[in-house]
Design a protein around this motif. Structure first.
Motif, mmCIF file in Angstrom:
data_model
loop_
_atom_site.group_PDB
_atom_site.id
_atom_site.type_symbol
_atom_site.label_atom_id
_atom_site.label_comp_id
_atom_site.label_asym_id
_atom_site.label_seq_id
_atom_site.Cartn_x
_atom_site.Cartn_y
_atom_site.Cartn_z
ATOM 1 N N CYS A 39 -6.109 11.402 -11.779
ATOM 2 C CA CYS A 39 -4.760 12.176 -12.356
ATOM 3 C C CYS A 39 -4.009 13.193 -11.849
ATOM 4 N N THR A 40 -4.351 13.319 -10.313
ATOM 5 C CA THR A 40 -3.125 14.741 -9.641
ATOM 6 C C THR A 40 -2.216 13.685 -10.035
ATOM 7 N N TYR A 64 -0.194 13.003 -12.767
ATOM 8 C CA TYR A 64 0.601 14.063 -13.293
ATOM 9 C C TYR A 64 1.497 14.643 -12.357
ATOM 10 N N TYR A 111 -0.951 21.553 -16.407
ATOM 11 C CA TYR A 111 -1.365 20.199 -16.005
ATOM 12 C C TYR A 111 -3.222 19.972 -16.387
ATOM 13 N N PHE A 142 -5.308 16.875 -18.307
ATOM 14 C CA PHE A 142 -6.236 16.691 -17.561
ATOM 15 C C PHE A 142 -7.065 16.556 -18.972
#
Length: 145
Positions: free
Chosen positions: A49-50, A53, A72, A76
């Motif tokens: 996810c990071t 993003y 963020y 998420f």
């Protein structure tokens, strides 16, 4: 709110990179690192996810210039919703329709579920996180106009 080819390709490229990070990290955490499956998947999901993003914020939607933790957190949440869509497809197929073979599980979870989840993630990323409106990107004004 029609996406252009560049946006779709950027989103797809970032998604593939995030998937590779998720899969590679999960495999390493389960194998050499010796972590349990849920811990390994949680950590690999967070890393994926990071990466997704950052890739979208710095690449695909760099012109949106979002700031702070809120984007963020929304990103998420959109990704959690996508994961739930995949699980729902698998659940309906396996338990609701009685299609219990490994092939059926793969088609429903990783095929149909992934396609629907990707569509949800794309919509959520562009409308809720980076607020793309038509061909103009940027923040949406207040409800009062």
């Amino acid at each position: 709110m029609v996406a252009d080819r560049r946006e779709l390709l950027g989103f797809a490229a970032v998604g593939l990179l995030a998937y590779a990070v998720d899969l590679t990290l999960f495999t390493w955490l389960r194998g050499p690192a010796g972590l349990g499956p849920l811990t390994a998947k949680t950590l690999s999901f967070l890393a994926g996810c990071t990466v997704a993003y950052l890739g979208n914020a710095l690449g695909t939607y760099r012109h949106a210039r979002v700031r702070g933790l809120r984007p963020y957190a929304v990103f998420f949440a959109v990704n959690i919703a996508g994961a739930l869509v995949q699980l729902l497809c698998l659940t309906v197929s396996h338990y609701g329709l009685g299609l219990t073979s490994q092939r059926a599980d793969t088609v429903s979870g990783a095929g149909i579920g992934m396609a629907l989840a990707t569509a949800l993630r794309f919509w959520g990323t562009r409308t809720l996180v980076f607020r793309v409106i038509g061909h103009e990107q940027g923040r949406v004004g207040s409800w009062t106009g």
